[in-house]
Design an enzyme around this catalytic site. Structure first.
Site, PDB file in Angstrom:
ATOM      1  N   ASP A  35       0.816  -1.206   0.000  1.00 27.34           N
ATOM      2  CA  ASP A  35       0.000   0.000   0.000  1.00 27.34           C
ATOM      3  C   ASP A  35       0.850   1.258   0.000  1.00 27.34           C
ATOM      4  OD1 ASP A  35       0.796   0.618   2.602  1.00 27.34           O
ATOM      5  OD2 ASP A  35      -0.963  -0.266   3.530  1.00 27.34           O
ATOM      6  N   LYS A  57      -4.060   3.236  -1.334  1.00 27.37           N
ATOM      7  CA  LYS A  57      -5.269   4.043  -1.276  1.00 27.37           C
ATOM      8  C   LYS A  57      -4.955   5.335  -0.529  1.00 27.37           C
ATOM      9  CE  LYS A  57      -7.493   0.865   0.931  1.00 27.37           C
ATOM     10  NZ  LYS A  57      -8.559   0.217   1.707  1.00 27.37           N
ATOM     11  N   MET A 172      -5.493   9.565  10.639  1.00 29.13           N
ATOM     12  CA  MET A 172      -6.355   9.854   9.486  1.00 29.13           C
ATOM     13  C   MET A 172      -7.388  10.934   9.798  1.00 29.13           C
ATOM     14  SD  MET A 172      -6.907   5.865   8.314  1.00 29.13           S
ATOM     15  CE  MET A 172      -7.377   5.380   9.982  1.00 29.13           C
TER      16      MET A 172
END
Length: 458
Positions: A35, A57, A172
């Site tokens: 990732d 992503k 996040m």
């Protein structure tokens, strides 16, 4: 062979934080699904034939959806492949590793979980912010900013959590920072509570922005501070001024071009990364065996004809050793031959074979060797007209050493032990050069310089 998937945590990005078990999983994998947050350097541990698929992503930009990643992982495993699902941080701390494990379980595929160092723990540390500190903070909590921002729909009771702990770590959450701050203030935290955001933590490009709850959102907006970043809220943020260490390293924030062959760059790259620099691998040459190996093999068969053996590079030692191996010999065949080297790395490679060089010039030069031999001849310790030198070297090695030895009366066999081939600069490297994003260029030989300059013209 029975298929297996390794759900592997890669840590926050510093290559030195990859666990030994994760490294083994990467090496044994037939397929690696990696990732965005896993440092690409980790892929160097993979076998050359391993299939490497980027499935990263980021917000509003998905190469693969989560369901597509899971389907691909299962497809590869059912094809009999050993799969390493390489994920930034820890796979089970907001890494959706649990979801992937359940899908594998339902598909009847064996899996193993390899923990990684979570960014929630490592990134504050790399910024000099302890999550707990005696007499200052005895508890902390980690939450995800994706859910914490929306008070109506969130399953995270951020008001209760914030009120219950001394330090709050939010992953996040950069895009929802104003809403998060509003909810933390509603929990009773003082507007003067210190806060920090750490972007690309543990990478050479790490950035840290500090403030207080009352102004941190404005500071982030003014600095155009983008994700990925870890948010830390609590009194421990004040300790950063005294405890920051990573950003104080000598090469922090420096992009350093490494042009030596990839197979020989590991130790140099490690030195750069130890000092928090970013090593940009851009090999401009590739080392290969000589096209005609017969001259070296003949020299190895007739080692008794030589009084001296001169190695001018690590590659010369390695390819000479291979020639010995092909004849069923080892370095014991050098008994009675004086060995001279240029460079500490060359001497070190020899020591690995149990051979200590008889001489190495302090200035790592041809002139140093010639001056040493002239001195020995002047002292009557050698008669160069009766000496015979074997030089296993590159196809493009300068002829000066051979010519000067012959001028002193010695016999010289300058034999091609290996050759160098030019390697084109990758587009990413050319882009860094174009944008003046490189701070230092390093070269290990004249050929790396020549091929680098040539690569700029294409």
């Amino acid at each position: 062979m029975k298929a297996k998937v390794y759900l592997t945590g890669a840590g926050p990005g510093d290559p030195a934080l990859l666990t030994l078990k994760a490294k083994k999983a990467i090496k044994k994998a037939d397929v690696i699904l990696y990732d965005r947050l896993a440092n690409d350097r980790f892929l160097e541990y993979a076998e050359a034939e391993a299939e490497k698929i980027y499935v990263g992503k980021k917000a509003k930009d998905h190469h693969f959806t989560q369901s597509e990643i899971e389907a691909l992982m299962i497809k590869k495993a059912k094809a009999g492949k050993t799969v390493c699902r390489l994920k930034g941080g820890d796979p089970f701390i907001y890494g959706r590793g649990g979801e992937e494990a359940l899908k594998l379980k339902a598909a009847g595929i064996e899996f193993e979980i390899i923990p990684g160092i979570s960014s929630s723990l490592a990134v504050p540390l790399y910024a000099g912010i302890p999550l707990t500190q005696r007499h200052l903070a005895s508890s902390f909590a980690v939450i995800t900013g994706h859910e914490a921002a929306d008070k109506e729909e969130s399953t995270i009771e951020i008001e209760k959590i914030s009120a219950a702990v001394d330090t709050l770590v939010i992953l996040m959450g950069v895009g929802k920072l104003p809403q998060i701050v509003e909810r933390v203030l509603a929990a009773g935290k003082s507007p003067e509570t210190p806060a920090a955001l750490v972007r690309w933590g543990s990478h050479s490009k790490q950035q840290t922005l500090t403030g207080k709850l009352i102004n941190i959102s404005d500071r982030v907006e003014a600095a155009d501070f983008k994700p990925p970043a870890v948010i830390i809220i609590g009194e421990v943020v004040k300790l950063r001024q005294d405890l920051k260490w990573f950003e104080n390293k000598s090469l922090f924030g420096k992009n350093i071009l490494v042009t030596r062959p990839r197979a020989q760059a590991a130790s140099f790259v490690e030195m750069i990364e130890t000092e928090a620099g970013r090593a940009v691998l851009a090999p401009t040459i590739e080392i290969k065996a000589a096209q005609n190996r017969q001259p070296l093999q003949k020299a190895v068969r007739n080692l008794g004809e030589y009084t001296h053996l001169i190695f001018t590079s690590v590659n010369g030692v390695k390819h000479f050793r291979e020639a010995l191996d092909q004849k069923g010999l080892d370095f014991r065949a050098l008994a009675g031959i004086k060995v001279i080297t240029i460079g500490a790395k060359t001497a070190e490679e020899l020591r690995k074979q149990g051979i200590k060089a008889d001489f190495m010039p302090a200035d790592y030069s041809t002139a140093g060797i010639l001056n040493y031999l002239k001195q020995l001849q002047g002292e009557g310790k050698i008669n160069l007209s009766q000496a015979s030198f074997l030089l296993p070297r590159a196809d493009i090695a300068p002829q000066l050493l051979e010519e000067e030895l012959k001028a002193l009366g010695a016999e010289v066999n300058n034999v091609e032990a290996y050759r160098t081939e030019a390697v084109a600069l990758e587009p990413e490297v050319l882009e860094l050069i174009k944008n003046s994003d490189l701070d230092l260029l390093t070269f290990s030989s004249s050929s790396t310089v020549e091929n680098f300059i040539s690569g700029l013209d294409h």
